[in-house]
Scaffold this motif. Structure first.
Motif, PDB file in Angstrom:
ATOM      1  N   ILE A 111      12.293   6.449  95.326  1.00 29.66           N
ATOM      2  CA  ILE A 111      12.616   5.357  96.240  1.00 29.66           C
ATOM      3  C   ILE A 111      11.344   4.645  96.685  1.00 29.66           C
ATOM      4  O   ILE A 111      11.267   3.412  96.684  1.00 29.66           O
ATOM      5  CB  ILE A 111      13.401   5.889  97.450  1.00 29.66           C
ATOM      6  CG1 ILE A 111      14.799   6.345  97.020  1.00 29.66           C
ATOM      7  CG2 ILE A 111      13.510   4.817  98.534  1.00 29.66           C
ATOM      8  CD1 ILE A 111      15.581   7.068  98.085  1.00 29.66           C
ATOM      9  N   ILE A 143      17.869   1.169  94.878  1.00 26.10           N
ATOM     10  CA  ILE A 143      17.602   1.984  96.066  1.00 26.10           C
ATOM     11  C   ILE A 143      18.884   2.624  96.571  1.00 26.10           C
ATOM     12  O   ILE A 143      18.904   3.815  96.893  1.00 26.10           O
ATOM     13  CB  ILE A 143      16.950   1.133  97.172  1.00 26.10           C
ATOM     14  CG1 ILE A 143      15.522   0.767  96.756  1.00 26.10           C
ATOM     15  CG2 ILE A 143      16.935   1.890  98.493  1.00 26.10           C
ATOM     16  CD1 ILE A 143      14.833  -0.205  97.681  1.00 26.10           C
ATOM     17  N   GLU A 160      19.538   6.548  97.013  1.00 24.37           N
ATOM     18  CA  GLU A 160      19.870   7.128  98.319  1.00 24.37           C
ATOM     19  C   GLU A 160      21.197   7.863  98.260  1.00 24.37           C
ATOM     20  O   GLU A 160      21.363   8.870  98.958  1.00 24.37           O
ATOM     21  CB  GLU A 160      19.908   6.031  99.380  1.00 24.37           C
ATOM     22  CG  GLU A 160      18.565   5.350  99.541  1.00 24.37           C
ATOM     23  CD  GLU A 160      18.224   5.053 100.978  1.00 24.37           C
ATOM     24  OE1 GLU A 160      19.099   4.584 101.712  1.00 24.37           O
ATOM     25  OE2 GLU A 160      17.063   5.301 101.365  1.00 24.37           O
TER      26      GLU A 160
END
Lengths: 104, 104, 104, 104
Positions: free
Chosen positions: A33, B19, B23
DNA sequence: AACGTTGAAATAGTTC
DNA sequence: GAACTATTTCAACGTT
């Protein structure tokens, strides 16, 4: 009685190994990330704003049911009174809880 | 300073998607970890102690030594310690264990 | 089931006011505590160790003993301990903290 | 070098005393708050709803500037694009069915 | 009284 | 290195 009386040693090792393995994976992903953010930054994006955007989207996603549950309870709290203008009280206290939120 | 042109849109979209995907994976792993703890608890382990064990293993010996030495110092200063406590542990910690005996 | 009549309104108002007042006081104190830590830090103290010291003093001796015994046990089981560790400390700790100040 | 080399002992004691005193006060207030809730419950109020009401009021108070700052950043993030219909993207995307934990 | 749930406190990490 | 944010930990609460 708690574990690790003797036999449980293998169990403990297994638990610790599994957790540490999972945490390692998690750390890798966190690294990934960060890399994406770094790359984005290299391409001229504002990382801070990007983070905020992501977080807003996450909240927007989760918050809907939250908000609904909250509203229910809120109405419930108001409903503890008969039907009086108490809502007024709750609303008019320090500011206007009238949603002016420009929801995204 | 900021990106200009239609390309930026695709870039942003790509960044956000990557992202959020990462996540999501991270959240899954976190869930897995919680499950392992829950299972361990179900098997009679003390989760809090387990967490502490994991964290102790994570920080390296030097840091640990420093941290405990500092606490030791403060405890001495407060008169909470008579002989020597944690300090022993901290000091005797350098070598790798292979044989244990005595103790509880 | 719920309160009925105008009185409930006043009651609710009173409850809300009292709680919010108390929470305000609580928040102030929390701020004060943070300030003390900040000041201590400014004077060269290790805040993290300080916090740990406070927390150690808070939990009573028995609990502490149990907690550390459990961790000790697990560390043994993982082969992380050779001789004696925290256990010594825990064992030598029977009496209440708050007594002797000389010693050391 | 860190403190508690010898002289700092008094300083340490003072710090610890102040913090513990403040924490004691804080704990007292927490007790008071619990009492108010208990009393309210005795008077027929729904404690859970009451807590939610308080928390909503707290959030409503704090959140306004938060929200505004957030919105600014959000718009900023959007502004990284020229004037394209990306807002559409951000808006039309929130229906991601990833729910954990069903609310009661 | 153990369980999961929830909210607050603390720690760690990131940015400037 | 100070401030801000995110993650993790810990304690309280109702529930069963």
């Amino acid at each position: 009685m708690n574990k690790t009386g003797g036999v449980a040693q293998d169990q403990l090792r297994s638990i610790v190994e599994r957790i540490e393995r999972l945490e390692e994976e998690k750390a890798e992903i966190a690294r990934d990330i960060r890399e994406v953010y770094a790359e984005a930054k290299g391409n001229g994006f504002d990382v801070k704003a990007l983070r905020k955007l992501i977080s807003v989207r996450k909240i927007d996603a989760n918050e809907r049911k939250e908000q609904e549950a909250m509203l229910d309870l809120y109405m419930h709290a108001m409903g503890m009174l008969d039907g009086t203008p108490l809502g007024e009280y709750a609303k008019g206290q320090d500011s206007q809880p009238e949603q002016e939120q420009a929801a995204a």
